[in-house]
Design an enzyme around this catalytic site. Structure first.
Site, PDB file in Angstrom:
ATOM      1  N   ARG A  76      -3.538  -0.090  -9.555  1.00  0.00           N
ATOM      2  CA  ARG A  76      -2.448   1.508  -8.913  1.00  0.00           C
ATOM      3  C   ARG A  76      -0.662   1.258  -9.547  1.00  0.00           C
ATOM      4  O   ARG A  76      -0.710   2.112  -9.932  1.00  0.00           O
ATOM      5  CB  ARG A  76      -2.029   0.976  -8.066  1.00  0.00           C
ATOM      6  CG  ARG A  76      -2.906   1.670  -6.655  1.00  0.00           C
ATOM      7  CD  ARG A  76      -3.082   0.897  -5.238  1.00  0.00           C
ATOM      8  NE  ARG A  76      -4.242   1.757  -4.254  1.00  0.00           N
ATOM      9  CZ  ARG A  76      -3.690   1.011  -2.861  1.00  0.00           C
ATOM     10  NH1 ARG A  76      -2.996   0.186  -2.711  1.00  0.00           N
ATOM     11  NH2 ARG A  76      -5.257   0.826  -2.914  1.00  0.00           N
ATOM     12  N   ASP A 100       0.875  -1.757  -0.305  1.00  0.00           N
ATOM     13  CA  ASP A 100       0.024  -0.394   0.220  1.00  0.00           C
ATOM     14  C   ASP A 100       0.731   1.183   0.146  1.00  0.00           C
ATOM     15  O   ASP A 100       0.447   2.260  -0.238  1.00  0.00           O
ATOM     16  CB  ASP A 100      -1.252   0.082   0.733  1.00  0.00           C
ATOM     17  CG  ASP A 100      -2.399  -0.802   1.234  1.00  0.00           C
ATOM     18  OD1 ASP A 100      -2.102  -0.968  -0.642  1.00  0.00           O
ATOM     19  OD2 ASP A 100      -3.182  -1.326   2.366  1.00  0.00           O
TER      20      ASP A 100
END
Length: 408
Positions: A319, A288
């Site tokens: 992402r 993350d």
């Protein structure tokens, strides 16, 4: 809506009270529900994901919408599979694109009755909750740790306990260990040896619990500090010896010029002059934070090569794609050398005019790009409210320490 973010100088100082950990909050809420406990959870996260979990657990309906909350979707799928009743679990359009078949297959092999209402392998789900016997499941080690944690949380309540066999490389191991550590705080013992985890049938204790601050949310302040000319900032609410894998950011940010000093309730972070010439890092245990480090490294003109990003494509957005596209607007030419990798070798193109950073319904995109405001005036962030997913008062805290945050 869009926010224009700027700062009149490049000096950073003050005190920031960090939000409670979303990851811990959601695990503890599931444990309390499994224990039929009404003991208080102090400092429970007030982010959208945790609010969604709380609302659903205390709901008297049988149809639940988790919105964009991925952790809530995975944990509730396992929880509802063993709660007698007929349940419908759905989410946002993006949630319907995030795979859940691995978890559903594992639960069904344990006796659950879960089917798909639309696309095979994806939410929404129809769940017929029943008593699960448990025993054994086998999963790939590089699958989402949220699937594994979802199974672990219900494991001690299964009639025969549960043995999970993990095949191949185990990614995001720190999140699995965090789940087991929190379970142990509630009295549940587990064995994690090699590629196997075993949890016997046993009760959760009913105890009051205080949630610690969020290391993931804290990472953005390290990024701001790395880009400042000078500064010292106090971060309130973090534990030095934390269960959260993202606490591993400290030595990595030291390579980017931020020194950390711990105190009883938090820590001081301070800008120092020395930093590395190239950053190579495996984000297997804290994926993350890849966005935070990618943006910060580019802005400090530090080439990088990141590995361990296999799970980034099934998060709130892809992402990898989002980082390549949005940093490309600023002229940085990022590449994906192999599956689960991201690199910048220093290649630059011309910046686009009138740059607006898209957030793709992803809270971490908004916060990872916000530190650009340390270097340039009026960085524009689209859909800034996405931060409510994990850090609701992020923009207000920026204002408190001297940033200008204005609606466009």
């Amino acid at each position: 809506m869009q926010y224009s973010v700027s700062k009149s100088n490049t000096i950073l100082g003050g005190r920031v009270v960090l939000p409670a950990s979303k990851s811990i909050s959601n695990r503890v809420q599931i444990i309390n529900a499994l224990a039929y406990s009404f003991e208080p959870i102090k400092n429970l996260s007030d982010c959208d994901d945790s609010k969604a979990m709380q609302s659903i657990l205390f709901s008297n309906t049988n149809t639940f919408d988790v919105g964009h909350a991925g952790t809530t979707m995975r944990f509730l799928t396992a929880y509802l599979a063993k709660v007698v009743g007929e349940w419908t679990l759905t989410g946002s359009d993006r949630m319907k694109e995030r795979p859940i078949g691995v978890l559903v297959d594992a639960l069904n092999s344990l006796g659950a009755q879960i089917s798909y209402l639309e696309k095979e392998g994806y939410p929404p789900l129809k769940i017929f909750g029943s008593n699960l016997t448990g025993e054994e499941v086998e999963l790939q080690g590089d699958t989402s740790s949220q699937y594994i944690s979802a199974l672990l949380l219900i494991a001690p309540t299964l009639e025969n306990g549960l043995r999970i066999k993990l095949k191949g490389k185990i990614v995001s191991r720190s999140y699995i260990e965090m789940t087991l550590n929190i379970m142990e705080e509630f009295g549940v013992k587990a064995e994690f040896k090699g590629q196997e985890i075993f949890v016997a049938n046993q009760p959760y204790n009913r105890i009051p619990y205080t949630v610690e601050g969020d290391w993931s949310g804290a990472s953005y302040w390290w990024s701001f500090m790395a880009l400042a000319d000078e500064g010292k900032l106090y971060l309130d609410g973090l534990k030095k010896n934390s269960f959260q894998g993202d606490s591993g950011l400290v030595p990595v940010f030291e390579k980017l010029g931020v020194k950390t000093q711990f105190s009883k309730r938090g820590m001081f972070i301070e800008k120092v002059a020395t930093y590395c010439k190239k950053l190579k890092f495996d984000f297997n245990q804290m994926p993350d934070l890849a966005q935070t480090f990618a943006v910060c490294s580019c802005l400090k003109n530090i080439p990088f090569h990141f590995k361990g990003l296999e799970t980034l494509k099934i998060k709130e957005t892809d992402r990898i794609f989002a980082l390549i596209k949005e940093l490309g607007k600023l002229g940085y030419v990022l590449t994906e050398p192999a599956e689960g990798e991201l690199a910048w070798e220093g290649e630059r193109n011309e910046e686009e005019d009138n740059i607006v950073i898209e957030t793709y319904h992803d809270h971490r995109m908004a916060m990872a790009f916000a530190p650009i405001a340390m270097l340039r005036s009026n960085i524009v962030i689209d859909s800034p409210d996405v931060v409510k997913k994990s850090y609701p008062n992020f923009w207000e805290q920026l204002k408190e320490i001297g940033f200008s945050v204005e609606k466009k």
